[in-house]
Motif scaffolding. Sequence first.
Motif, PDB file in Angstrom:
ATOM      1  N   SER A 243       0.802  -1.198   0.000  1.00  0.00           N
ATOM      2  CA  SER A 243       0.000   0.000   0.000  1.00  0.00           C
ATOM      3  C   SER A 243       0.837   1.251   0.000  1.00  0.00           C
ATOM      4  O   SER A 243       0.535   2.228   0.669  1.00  0.00           O
ATOM      5  N   GLY A 244       1.976   1.266  -0.777  1.00  0.00           N
ATOM      6  CA  GLY A 244       2.764   2.489  -0.915  1.00  0.00           C
ATOM      7  C   GLY A 244       3.711   2.753   0.215  1.00  0.00           C
ATOM      8  O   GLY A 244       4.069   3.890   0.474  1.00  0.00           O
TER       9      GLY A 244
ATOM     10  N   ARG B  35       2.013   5.572   2.938  1.00  0.00           N
ATOM     11  CA  ARG B  35       1.466   6.458   1.913  1.00  0.00           C
ATOM     12  C   ARG B  35      -0.049   6.495   2.052  1.00  0.00           C
ATOM     13  O   ARG B  35      -0.725   5.465   1.911  1.00  0.00           O
ATOM     14  N   VAL B  36      -0.590   7.660   2.342  1.00  0.00           N
ATOM     15  CA  VAL B  36      -2.030   7.853   2.464  1.00  0.00           C
ATOM     16  C   VAL B  36      -2.417   8.947   1.478  1.00  0.00           C
ATOM     17  O   VAL B  36      -2.353  10.131   1.791  1.00  0.00           O
ATOM     18  N   GLY B  37      -2.775   8.537   0.272  1.00  0.00           N
ATOM     19  CA  GLY B  37      -3.050   9.527  -0.768  1.00  0.00           C
ATOM     20  C   GLY B  37      -1.799  10.320  -1.091  1.00  0.00           C
ATOM     21  O   GLY B  37      -0.744   9.772  -1.398  1.00  0.00           O
ATOM     22  N   HIS B  38      -1.903  11.633  -0.973  1.00  0.00           N
ATOM     23  CA  HIS B  38      -0.757  12.507  -1.254  1.00  0.00           C
ATOM     24  C   HIS B  38       0.122  12.717  -0.029  1.00  0.00           C
ATOM     25  O   HIS B  38       1.120  13.429  -0.086  1.00  0.00           O
ATOM     26  N   ILE B  39      -0.234  12.062   1.093  1.00  0.00           N
ATOM     27  CA  ILE B  39       0.464  12.264   2.370  1.00  0.00           C
ATOM     28  C   ILE B  39       1.406  11.096   2.658  1.00  0.00           C
ATOM     29  O   ILE B  39       1.019   9.933   2.541  1.00  0.00           O
ATOM     30  N   ALA B  40       2.636  11.427   3.030  1.00  0.00           N
ATOM     31  CA  ALA B  40       3.580  10.432   3.538  1.00  0.00           C
ATOM     32  C   ALA B  40       3.626  10.579   5.046  1.00  0.00           C
ATOM     33  O   ALA B  40       3.986  11.643   5.560  1.00  0.00           O
ATOM     34  N   HIS B  41       3.259   9.526   5.753  1.00  0.00           N
ATOM     35  CA  HIS B  41       3.181   9.563   7.219  1.00  0.00           C
ATOM     36  C   HIS B  41       4.372   8.828   7.813  1.00  0.00           C
ATOM     37  O   HIS B  41       4.555   7.636   7.575  1.00  0.00           O
ATOM     38  N   MET B  42       5.179   9.529   8.596  1.00  0.00           N
ATOM     39  CA  MET B  42       6.411   8.965   9.139  1.00  0.00           C
ATOM     40  C   MET B  42       6.351   8.853  10.655  1.00  0.00           C
ATOM     41  O   MET B  42       5.593   9.569  11.331  1.00  0.00           O
TER      42      MET B  42
ATOM     43  N   GLY C 190      11.901  15.106   5.419  1.00  0.00           N
ATOM     44  CA  GLY C 190      10.601  15.328   4.805  1.00  0.00           C
ATOM     45  C   GLY C 190      10.717  15.800   3.365  1.00  0.00           C
ATOM     46  O   GLY C 190       9.999  15.332   2.476  1.00  0.00           O
ATOM     47  N   GLN C 191      11.638  16.730   3.138  1.00  0.00           N
ATOM     48  CA  GLN C 191      11.824  17.256   1.789  1.00  0.00           C
ATOM     49  C   GLN C 191      12.342  16.169   0.838  1.00  0.00           C
ATOM     50  O   GLN C 191      11.897  16.068  -0.310  1.00  0.00           O
ATOM     51  N   VAL C 192      13.263  15.343   1.321  1.00  0.00           N
ATOM     52  CA  VAL C 192      13.809  14.269   0.496  1.00  0.00           C
ATOM     53  C   VAL C 192      12.716  13.258   0.133  1.00  0.00           C
ATOM     54  O   VAL C 192      12.603  12.831  -1.023  1.00  0.00           O
ATOM     55  N   ILE C 193      11.910  12.884   1.119  1.00  0.00           N
ATOM     56  CA  ILE C 193      10.821  11.937   0.864  1.00  0.00           C
ATOM     57  C   ILE C 193       9.873  12.500  -0.194  1.00  0.00           C
ATOM     58  O   ILE C 193       9.426  11.792  -1.104  1.00  0.00           O
TER      59      ILE C 193
ATOM     60  N   GLY D  85       3.939  12.334  -6.508  1.00  0.00           N
ATOM     61  CA  GLY D  85       2.587  12.300  -5.980  1.00  0.00           C
ATOM     62  C   GLY D  85       2.498  12.656  -4.517  1.00  0.00           C
ATOM     63  O   GLY D  85       1.427  13.018  -4.020  1.00  0.00           O
ATOM     64  N   VAL D  86       3.619  12.572  -3.788  1.00  0.00           N
ATOM     65  CA  VAL D  86       3.633  12.977  -2.380  1.00  0.00           C
ATOM     66  C   VAL D  86       3.835  14.487  -2.316  1.00  0.00           C
ATOM     67  O   VAL D  86       4.853  15.010  -2.777  1.00  0.00           O
TER      68      VAL D  86
END
Length: 473
Positions: A35-36, A178-185, A199-202, A208-209
Amino acid sequence: MLRFLSRTFASVQTQIKLGSAAVLQSFLFSDSVSSGLIGRTMMEPKLYRPPPEVRGMTSLDKDAFTQTIRVPALQVPTGVLNKVMKSLKKSTIQRPGVHRVVQDKEESSGFRLVLLDPHRVSSASSFSEAEAEALRSFDVSEELQQYELKLTYDNLKTEEVLEAVLPQGQDVTSAFSRVGHIAHMNLRDHQLPYKNLIGQVIMDKNPGVTCVVNKTNVIDSTYRNFKMEVLAGEENMVAKVKENGVTYEFDFSHVYWNPRLSTEHHRMVQLVKRGDTVFDVFAGVGPFAIPAARLGAKVLANDLNPESYRWLQHNCKLNKVESKVQTFNLDGRDFIRGPVKQELPALLKGESAVHVVMNLPALALEFLDAFQGLLQLEPPCELSLPTVHCYGFSKHDNPEADVVERASRSLGFPLENKCSVHFVRNVAPNKDMMCVRFTVPKEVLFCSSEAKTEPSEEPAPKRPKCEDAPNLT
């Protein structure tokens, strides 16, 4: 360790049966999940060695990563270029944003240079027999040239950038959901000084993020959401995701969503048949309720969180099942003693199955006492008793026995040899998510308060108040 490996292997077997190649990949590549989700990958030999001055960088300076390296190359006539590329596909350089075919340094219009992976090809003898034969058939010289290749930040992989920046000897792996356009860390303490750079690198390396967030506390609120900090990108928390062919929209900062449960949602819904009735006690934004309704089931879905309830209604309309799903905004125990109690008498006389889904692993087992004496009528001979699918966390050495014992205690009836237990996933070291499935016994459903039985002489543990119960989809 043995318990973890057996659980992981069992999980992979389940996912394979459901056709989830992504989960198999997660098993093979350690921290990576479906799931991304991005995590630890199998590292290739180092082609890029970062300049030492980037070590300790906290504000991203992309230009500082630029470096020129020398790679082997073959001079290939343009007329056979495509055929050569197919024959050498395992030996050409593989690098984000790097062209494998470049202009000949002599600027000859009849030739191009094919860049090779220096870790696979160091001399003409490095080519396999098949590759060498192909080169001879195309009349291409095996003599290697050296090409100066300029690598920039855009040509680097996520792990290469983070490994170059973070202190040596520390874990640089940063998995995210990956939750839609959001990367949750979930950053570790030693990574926090570099959180904005990470965050910027991810965001840069994952098309799409457009928003990267970090969880700043544990999930402990009434409505199962958590505080998060935006590390990079826009502050738009309304995500749109597609899971198992169903589209969901929700405000990720106010509801709970876990892409790791995609396979479990699918497994559970496949147990439901057209005409069945599903009571979803802790429905969240609808990952059980909506797919079940799409299959032709009648669904009553409930959630205590007003935001989850609102997005549940929204998603029912989005997927055109609003006429098949009744929604409620109640505490789980009130939902069982209210709408479930009202609907059951008629349903028990029918032939279709009745499912009660209770996906609140932190507390769902404690809600099973709501079934005790739920119906006061004298039970008829033939009944279509409801099947409960109740989720729970376990840190026990024998999690199957643990969840069965706890379910029995809460239900007031021994479930040993009267239920099945499904392993869902390993949540953390020595913490498993399980699902216990059983048919509600007549003795429980129709018993009076005086006739309730206790499977154990020990008193049941004190339950948290309903309003303190978080929600887990």
